[in-house]
Design a protein around this motif. Structure first.
Motif, PDB file in Angstrom:
ATOM      1  N   VAL A 121      97.468-101.660  29.456  1.00 53.08           N
ATOM      2  CA  VAL A 121      98.640-101.971  28.636  1.00 53.08           C
ATOM      3  C   VAL A 121      98.937-100.769  27.755  1.00 53.08           C
ATOM      4  O   VAL A 121      98.038 -99.983  27.430  1.00 53.08           O
ATOM      5  N   PRO A 122     100.185-100.584  27.340  1.00 56.09           N
ATOM      6  CA  PRO A 122     100.534 -99.441  26.491  1.00 56.09           C
ATOM      7  C   PRO A 122      99.786 -99.471  25.159  1.00 56.09           C
ATOM      8  O   PRO A 122      99.374-100.533  24.674  1.00 56.09           O
ATOM      9  N   GLN A 123      99.637 -98.305  24.565  1.00 54.73           N
ATOM     10  CA  GLN A 123      98.855 -98.164  23.350  1.00 54.73           C
ATOM     11  C   GLN A 123      99.261 -99.130  22.231  1.00 54.73           C
ATOM     12  O   GLN A 123      98.391 -99.708  21.566  1.00 54.73           O
ATOM     13  N   PRO A 124     100.572 -99.364  21.980  1.00 53.57           N
ATOM     14  CA  PRO A 124     100.914-100.308  20.911  1.00 53.57           C
ATOM     15  C   PRO A 124     100.352-101.707  21.124  1.00 53.57           C
ATOM     16  O   PRO A 124     100.090-102.425  20.168  1.00 53.57           O
ATOM     17  N   TRP A 125     100.154-102.102  22.371  1.00 55.04           N
ATOM     18  CA  TRP A 125      99.609-103.421  22.681  1.00 55.04           C
ATOM     19  C   TRP A 125      98.092-103.460  22.492  1.00 55.04           C
ATOM     20  O   TRP A 125      97.495-104.533  22.556  1.00 55.04           O
ATOM     21  N   ILE A 236     107.688 -97.086  22.337  1.00 54.53           N
ATOM     22  CA  ILE A 236     107.628 -97.492  20.943  1.00 54.53           C
ATOM     23  C   ILE A 236     106.264 -97.142  20.365  1.00 54.53           C
ATOM     24  O   ILE A 236     105.329 -96.820  21.103  1.00 54.53           O
ATOM     25  N   ALA A 237     106.155 -97.200  19.058  1.00 58.59           N
ATOM     26  CA  ALA A 237     104.908 -96.838  18.390  1.00 58.59           C
ATOM     27  C   ALA A 237     104.678 -97.740  17.192  1.00 58.59           C
ATOM     28  O   ALA A 237     105.619 -98.155  16.508  1.00 58.59           O
ATOM     29  N   VAL A 238     103.416 -98.038  16.944  1.00 55.12           N
ATOM     30  CA  VAL A 238     103.034 -98.796  15.752  1.00 55.12           C
ATOM     31  C   VAL A 238     103.066 -97.855  14.555  1.00 55.12           C
ATOM     32  O   VAL A 238     102.453 -96.794  14.567  1.00 55.12           O
ATOM     33  N   ASP A 239     103.798 -98.264  13.528  1.00 53.18           N
ATOM     34  CA  ASP A 239     103.937 -97.410  12.349  1.00 53.18           C
ATOM     35  C   ASP A 239     104.065 -98.299  11.118  1.00 53.18           C
ATOM     36  O   ASP A 239     104.996 -99.099  11.021  1.00 53.18           O
TER      37      ASP A 239
END
Length: 452
Positions: A121-125, A236-239
């Motif tokens: 899964v992508p890093q944000p997940w 997208i990215a967690v920020d």
């Protein structure tokens, strides 16, 4: 690509598809189909994506429904197709059924993201909330006031028992906040308690401030509950800015979803607040977004008494964004995008000479690169991006990497970025080459031949 002829089935019968092909041929009698003899699209049980000009005629709906019925009989959710039609009517139709290693194309007959590592899964997940050991409830949180207010508004409501509340906690694996327990002690919010009385249901929504879930429908709004195609999720990215009330996560084990705003957006109690948030605050998860939540109220007491938060969404000041878009309308260069915290680089439509990736080579957190066809001066510079987990390129750039044996082995997923109405056949072949590098299942095509 892998082609095969298989035994006849209604879905694999040329006659099932012939009305759709005639529809597309006739609809483009003076356009693409007439010039190239090629059409492509996709049909699923819930709808279709067909390159039609104008509204779908009734005959077209009947043609599509015929295929949808065959999909249901075959137990297939969706299928993409491409066809080559000669002036004489002889046609070759290629059907591409869903693949465990390929996501569905989004509004296109071309393959979607290629899943190179099973289950990745992508890093944000994969991001969990930052600890908030100092977080405390808002001063307004008052379970006794909350319960008293709701009992006044809903004097005939049936409340949940302590055993029912305990069963919900055991199922979720979390202790419910006192304010949430107070709400359910007043009303268990079951439709059967209201019978056919729609007014009672409306009174409950008005009293609580949302469409309250029953205890059995409470769920943890973690990342897994908010799925997204790789092509979106990787961008997208967690920020979480230092002054944010809510952590900028996809989901959290501390978000207990308890209701709906009536438009598909979920309300949750937040037990993992941001640096400027309160324990037990109410947040809303938009059904139109894959990440983040907005602050609704500092407490459930505030929600029920209609004291919604007026705090503005924090901007994070002048911190550089982990996501950068370089194109004719946004950032003017790769240099302008580069910084140590960069995670996602998207290069879009570009009128100037192709760009060098040199300014971002070696950045430790750059995990996603998406480059519009023709925007890269040297695709082999991608080998200097050592943390990539998702790569989206045009067919020519992929060809350079494949021929040089330079496809990054750090990838978990990839995508071929197609411009316009390109023939799906070479795209499928290219996708299968990429999949083969990871020994993933290829895209299988069923070939049907017939005359229109």
């Amino acid at each position: 690509m892998v082609d095969r002829d298989i035994p006849a089935h209604s879905l694999n019968d040329f006659a099932t598809w012939a009305p759709v092909l005639r529809l597309l041929r006739d609809n483009h009698a003076d356009g693409q189909a007439a010039r190239t003899g090629r059409v492509a699209g996709s049909i699923g049980r819930d709808g279709w994506s067909l390159p039609l000009r104008g509204r779908m005629p009734e005959s077209g709906r009947a043609a599509a429904e015929r295929v949808r019925s065959a999909l249901e009989d075959a137990g297939v959710e969706e299928i993409s197709f491409s066809a080559e039609m000669s002036p004489s009517g002889k046609s070759v139709l290629r059907l591409r059924a869903p693949s465990p290693a390929v996501e569905s194309g989004i509004g296109t007959p071309h393959p979607g993201a290629l899943l190179l590592v099973e289950g990745a899964v992508p890093q944000p997940w994969r991001c969990l909330p930052d600890p908030a050991p100092g977080a405390v409830p808002a001063p307004s949180a008052d379970p006794e006031l909350l319960e008293r207010t709701l009992r006044e508004r809903l004097p005939d409501a049936i409340g949940a028992t302590q055993a029912e509340i305990a069963a919900a906690e055991a199922r979720l694996g979390v202790t419910l906040p006192e304010e949430l327990k107070a709400i359910y002690r007043v009303t268990r919010s079951r439709w059967e308690d209201w019978g056919d009385d729609q007014e009672a249901a409306i009174r409950h929504c008005t009293a609580v401030g949302c469409e309250l879930f029953g205890l059995d429908d409470l769920y943890i709004a973690d990342a897994e509950s908010r799925p997204s195609p790789w092509e979106f999720a990787a961008m997208i990215a967690v920020d979480t800015p230092p002054d944010a009330a809510v952590q900028g996560l996809v989901g959290s084990p501390g978000w207990i979803a308890f209701g709906d705003n009536g438009g598909g957006d979920r309300l949750a109690v937040d037990l993992t607040p941001g640096p400027a948030g309160h324990l037990g605050q109410v947040v809303m998860l938009s059904h139109e977004e894959y990440i983040g939540a907005s602050l609704v109220a500092d407490s459930l007491t505030d929600l029920v008494t209609d004291r919604l938060s007026r705090r503005s969404r924090r901007s994070g000041g002048d911190r550089p964004s982990p996501v950068a878009y370089v194109n004719i309308r946004r950032l003017p260069s790769i240099e302008a995008a580069a910084h140590p915290g960069l995670e996602v680089l998207s290069i879009g439509v570009w009128d100037d000479p192709p760009l060098s990736l040199a300014p971002v080579v070696g950045l430790p957190r750059l995990r996603t690169l998406s480059a519009y066809p023709g925007t890269l001066a040297d695709p082999l510079e991608i080998t200097g991006l050592t943390a990539l987990e998702f790569l989206e390129l045009g067919p020519d750039d992929w060809r350079v990497l494949l021929d040089a044996g330079a496809v990054p082995r750090t990838l978990s997923a990839a995508a071929v970025l197609v411009r316009g109405d390109s023939d799906p056949q070479p795209i499928v072949a290219l996708a299968n080459e990429i999949l083969a590098l990871w020994n993933r299942p290829p895209i299988i095509q069923t070939v049907l031949r017939g005359e229109l």
